[in-house]
Motif scaffolding. Structure first.
Motif, PDB file in Angstrom:
ATOM      1  N   GLY A  76       0.809  -1.214   0.000  1.00 13.41           N
ATOM      2  CA  GLY A  76       0.000   0.000   0.000  1.00 13.41           C
ATOM      3  C   GLY A  76       0.838   1.258   0.000  1.00 13.41           C
ATOM      4  O   GLY A  76       0.503   2.255  -0.657  1.00 13.41           O
ATOM      5  N   GLN A  77       1.964   1.235   0.732  1.00 10.98           N
ATOM      6  CA  GLN A  77       2.857   2.389   0.794  1.00 10.98           C
ATOM      7  C   GLN A  77       3.522   2.637  -0.558  1.00 10.98           C
ATOM      8  O   GLN A  77       3.791   3.779  -0.926  1.00 10.98           O
ATOM      9  CB  GLN A  77       3.923   2.153   1.869  1.00 10.98           C
ATOM     10  CG  GLN A  77       4.669   3.397   2.321  1.00 10.98           C
ATOM     11  CD  GLN A  77       3.825   4.286   3.216  1.00 10.98           C
ATOM     12  OE1 GLN A  77       2.842   3.832   3.772  1.00 10.98           O
ATOM     13  NE2 GLN A  77       4.196   5.544   3.334  1.00 10.98           N
ATOM     14  N   VAL A  78       3.782   1.577  -1.309  1.00 10.65           N
ATOM     15  CA  VAL A  78       4.346   1.723  -2.650  1.00 10.65           C
ATOM     16  C   VAL A  78       3.322   2.367  -3.584  1.00 10.65           C
ATOM     17  O   VAL A  78       3.646   3.261  -4.376  1.00 10.65           O
ATOM     18  CB  VAL A  78       4.793   0.353  -3.205  1.00 10.65           C
ATOM     19  CG1 VAL A  78       5.063   0.438  -4.704  1.00 10.65           C
ATOM     20  CG2 VAL A  78       6.047  -0.133  -2.474  1.00 10.65           C
ATOM     21  N   LEU A  79       2.077   1.943  -3.477  1.00 11.82           N
ATOM     22  CA  LEU A  79       1.039   2.434  -4.387  1.00 11.82           C
ATOM     23  C   LEU A  79       0.623   3.865  -4.076  1.00 11.82           C
ATOM     24  O   LEU A  79       0.424   4.676  -4.983  1.00 11.82           O
ATOM     25  CB  LEU A  79      -0.183   1.509  -4.323  1.00 11.82           C
ATOM     26  CG  LEU A  79       0.041   0.084  -4.827  1.00 11.82           C
ATOM     27  CD1 LEU A  79      -1.172  -0.780  -4.539  1.00 11.82           C
ATOM     28  CD2 LEU A  79       0.369   0.082  -6.315  1.00 11.82           C
ATOM     29  N   VAL A  80       0.470   4.183  -2.781  1.00 13.31           N
ATOM     30  CA  VAL A  80       0.058   5.533  -2.364  1.00 13.31           C
ATOM     31  C   VAL A  80       0.960   5.955  -1.218  1.00 13.31           C
ATOM     32  O   VAL A  80       0.842   5.453  -0.100  1.00 13.31           O
ATOM     33  CB  VAL A  80      -1.417   5.571  -1.920  1.00 13.31           C
ATOM     34  CG1 VAL A  80      -1.800   6.981  -1.464  1.00 13.31           C
ATOM     35  CG2 VAL A  80      -2.335   5.112  -3.043  1.00 13.31           C
ATOM     36  N   ASP A  82       2.448   7.936   1.870  1.00 17.24           N
ATOM     37  CA  ASP A  82       1.818   8.628   3.008  1.00 17.24           C
ATOM     38  C   ASP A  82       0.305   8.421   2.997  1.00 17.24           C
ATOM     39  O   ASP A  82      -0.480   9.371   3.057  1.00 17.24           O
ATOM     40  CB  ASP A  82       2.140  10.124   2.986  1.00 17.24           C
ATOM     41  CG  ASP A  82       3.636  10.405   3.019  1.00 17.24           C
ATOM     42  OD1 ASP A  82       4.349   9.640   3.696  1.00 17.24           O
ATOM     43  OD2 ASP A  82       4.081  11.363   2.373  1.00 17.24           O
ATOM     44  N   ASN A  83      -0.099   7.152   2.934  1.00 16.05           N
ATOM     45  CA  ASN A  83      -1.526   6.846   2.825  1.00 16.05           C
ATOM     46  C   ASN A  83      -2.244   6.792   4.165  1.00 16.05           C
ATOM     47  O   ASN A  83      -3.457   6.581   4.215  1.00 16.05           O
ATOM     48  CB  ASN A  83      -1.717   5.514   2.079  1.00 16.05           C
ATOM     49  CG  ASN A  83      -0.967   4.368   2.739  1.00 16.05           C
ATOM     50  OD1 ASN A  83      -0.920   4.240   3.950  1.00 16.05           O
ATOM     51  ND2 ASN A  83      -0.359   3.517   1.916  1.00 16.05           N
ATOM     52  N   GLN A 226      -6.497   5.951  -1.442  1.00 17.22           N
ATOM     53  CA  GLN A 226      -6.187   7.361  -1.672  1.00 17.22           C
ATOM     54  C   GLN A 226      -7.009   8.283  -0.785  1.00 17.22           C
ATOM     55  O   GLN A 226      -6.508   9.278  -0.259  1.00 17.22           O
ATOM     56  CB  GLN A 226      -6.441   7.723  -3.139  1.00 17.22           C
ATOM     57  CG  GLN A 226      -5.303   7.408  -4.095  1.00 17.22           C
ATOM     58  CD  GLN A 226      -5.563   7.980  -5.471  1.00 17.22           C
ATOM     59  OE1 GLN A 226      -6.647   7.832  -6.026  1.00 17.22           O
ATOM     60  NE2 GLN A 226      -4.571   8.655  -6.019  1.00 17.22           N
ATOM     61  N   ASN A 227      -8.293   7.959  -0.634  1.00 18.54           N
ATOM     62  CA  ASN A 227      -9.231   8.847   0.066  1.00 18.54           C
ATOM     63  C   ASN A 227      -9.570   8.383   1.473  1.00 18.54           C
ATOM     64  O   ASN A 227     -10.480   8.922   2.098  1.00 18.54           O
ATOM     65  CB  ASN A 227     -10.515   8.985  -0.762  1.00 18.54           C
ATOM     66  CG  ASN A 227     -10.252   9.636  -2.106  1.00 18.54           C
ATOM     67  OD1 ASN A 227      -9.892  10.801  -2.192  1.00 18.54           O
ATOM     68  ND2 ASN A 227     -10.430   8.863  -3.189  1.00 18.54           N
ATOM     69  N   ARG A 228      -8.827   7.395   1.967  1.00 14.22           N
ATOM     70  CA  ARG A 228      -8.959   6.901   3.334  1.00 14.22           C
ATOM     71  C   ARG A 228     -10.399   6.500   3.645  1.00 14.22           C
ATOM     72  O   ARG A 228     -11.050   7.038   4.546  1.00 14.22           O
ATOM     73  CB  ARG A 228      -8.449   7.938   4.339  1.00 14.22           C
ATOM     74  CG  ARG A 228      -7.000   8.309   4.111  1.00 14.22           C
ATOM     75  CD  ARG A 228      -6.383   9.068   5.252  1.00 14.22           C
ATOM     76  NE  ARG A 228      -4.992   9.395   4.962  1.00 14.22           N
ATOM     77  CZ  ARG A 228      -4.136   9.886   5.849  1.00 14.22           C
ATOM     78  NH1 ARG A 228      -4.528  10.092   7.093  1.00 14.22           N
ATOM     79  NH2 ARG A 228      -2.891  10.150   5.498  1.00 14.22           N
TER      80      ARG A 228
END
Length: 387
Positions: A76-80, A82-83, A226-228
């Motif tokens: 997830g950190q790779v894709l977005v 500071d998610n 992206q939008n939490r």
């Protein structure tokens, strides 16, 4: 993902863009210490080195590796960037064939033998047995061998909680709790590039890397990350119901996708949690393990997490007897108070409700210093709010 050219024909998959491939390369190239117990030296490894070493040894041992993936919060950190999820453990999934108990043992021995490659120069390896390596560097060993699930987990120890977790999966019923933790990045093309090319990667020259969401809809899951947003499917199928992870997402400012549906989902989560962990000691063990695995020692959000968890349990638990529910709420309260003491935190008093328990002699008719109202046969809780 940023535009249509990154899509694939499969709705659960998508091609990573250059920024994401760059972050993936940085993650695989980062040096991660594996701390040894006692006098054993610290091993300095990179994910790409440990993957390539373990994979080549498995293939030498005739264990077929179908692919290798970066999983969970690291993916997830790779894709977005500071998610909001953070990234603690580094999870690697080896898709393998495990047709017998003997192959589980073989996989474990291969991983332990692979650790010898990372011992510092000058350390004699001749008398170091697999059992010695296990005691020195393995944080956790898990094996699941049933008709529906066939996988094992080997967690390499890191004193800062950033464990390297190697998961070997033949089959598994459920690989995610919520859409935002459903991502896996297939590493094979990048590993092949490391082996075959001496050219430095660039925006115009890098391998095609595929990401997959085991939630089933990559674009939807990516939007949630992206939008939490909080979304899941069939929470009653998740061991523990996803209750602990759900409370963690709330503390990290993730919001439910459907506010009307979430109360129903919370009841499912609580019901499944208490089905899987019916005993108060099991609940305590599970909660302590979750705190240890997902929060750093001085993490100030740990108290907020426990307060949030207590609120969800208090509002959405419908499957317990009254005393069982109070017992669980009391356990969470005690753990929250312990965190306050350990971290010397002064809580916001506006969010704190204090409770007291009337002394037994209050109900004695001969004790006249208290005014006892006539309850007209109604029952009231034993613990009463101070205000």
């Amino acid at each position: 993902m940023a535009d249509n050219k990154h899509k694939t024909d499969n709705a659960s998959c998508s091609v990573l863009n250059w920024d994401q491939v760059s972050r993936l390369h940085a993650t695989l190239s980062e040096v991660v210490p594996i701390h040894g117990r006692g006098n054993f030296p610290t091993l300095k490894v990179t994910l790409k080195d440990i993957v390539q070493t373990v994979r080549s040894r498995l293939e030498e041992a005739k264990v077929q590796v179908h692919d290798v993936r970066l999983n969970g919060s690291a993916a997830g950190q790779v894709l977005v960037k500071d998610n909001g999820l953070g990234c603690k453990d580094l999870d690697l999934v080896f898709q393998v064939t495990l047709s017998s108990e003997a192959e589980f043992q073989l996989v474990r021995d291969v991983v332990l033998q692979s650790l010898l490659n990372f011992l510092p120069e000058g350390v004699s390896k001749l008398k170091i047995s697999p059992m010695t390596l296990k005691e020195a560097y393995i944080q956790k060993l898990v094996k699941v061998y049933t008709e529906a699930d066939r996988w094992s987990l080997i967690s390499l120890s890191n004193n800062h909680g950033r464990n390297v977790e190697l998961k070997f999966v033949d089959r598994i019923r459920r690989q995610f709790e919520f859409s935002v933790d459903s991502f896996q990045i297939i590493l094979d093309s990048l590993l092949l590039y490391y082996s075959c090319s001496e050219n430095q990667m660039s925006e115009h020259f890098h391998p095609t890397v595929i990401g997959e969401s085991v939630y089933g809809d990559f674009e939807a899951a990516f939007d949630h990350l992206q939008n939490r947003r909080i979304a899941t499917k069939n929470p009653e199928e998740i061991r523990g119901g996803g209750l602990l992870k759900y409370s963690n997402l709330l503390v990290r400012n993730f919001k439910p996708m459907d506010r009307k549906e979430i109360k129903s989902l919370e009841r499912y989560m609580c019901s499944r949690f208490f089905i899987d962990f019916p005993d108060i000691l099991e609940q305590q063990w599970k909660l302590e393990q979750y705190l240890q695995n997902h929060f750093a020692k001085g993490d100030r959000s740990k108290y907020d997490y426990l307060v949030t968890l207590q609120r969800v349990v208090n509002e959405s638990t419908v499957c317990l007897m009254g005393h069982e529910r109070r017992q669980t709420l009391n356990l969470i309260s005690i753990m929250a108070l312990r965190v306050l003491v350990e971290q010397n935190i002064i809580p916001n008093a506006t969010n704190v409700t204090c409770y007291y328990q009337p002394a037994p002699y209050v109900s004695d008719a001969n004790f006249s210093s208290y005014y006892i109202p006539d309850t007209c046969g109604q029952s009231y809780p034993t613990w009463l709010p101070c205000n």
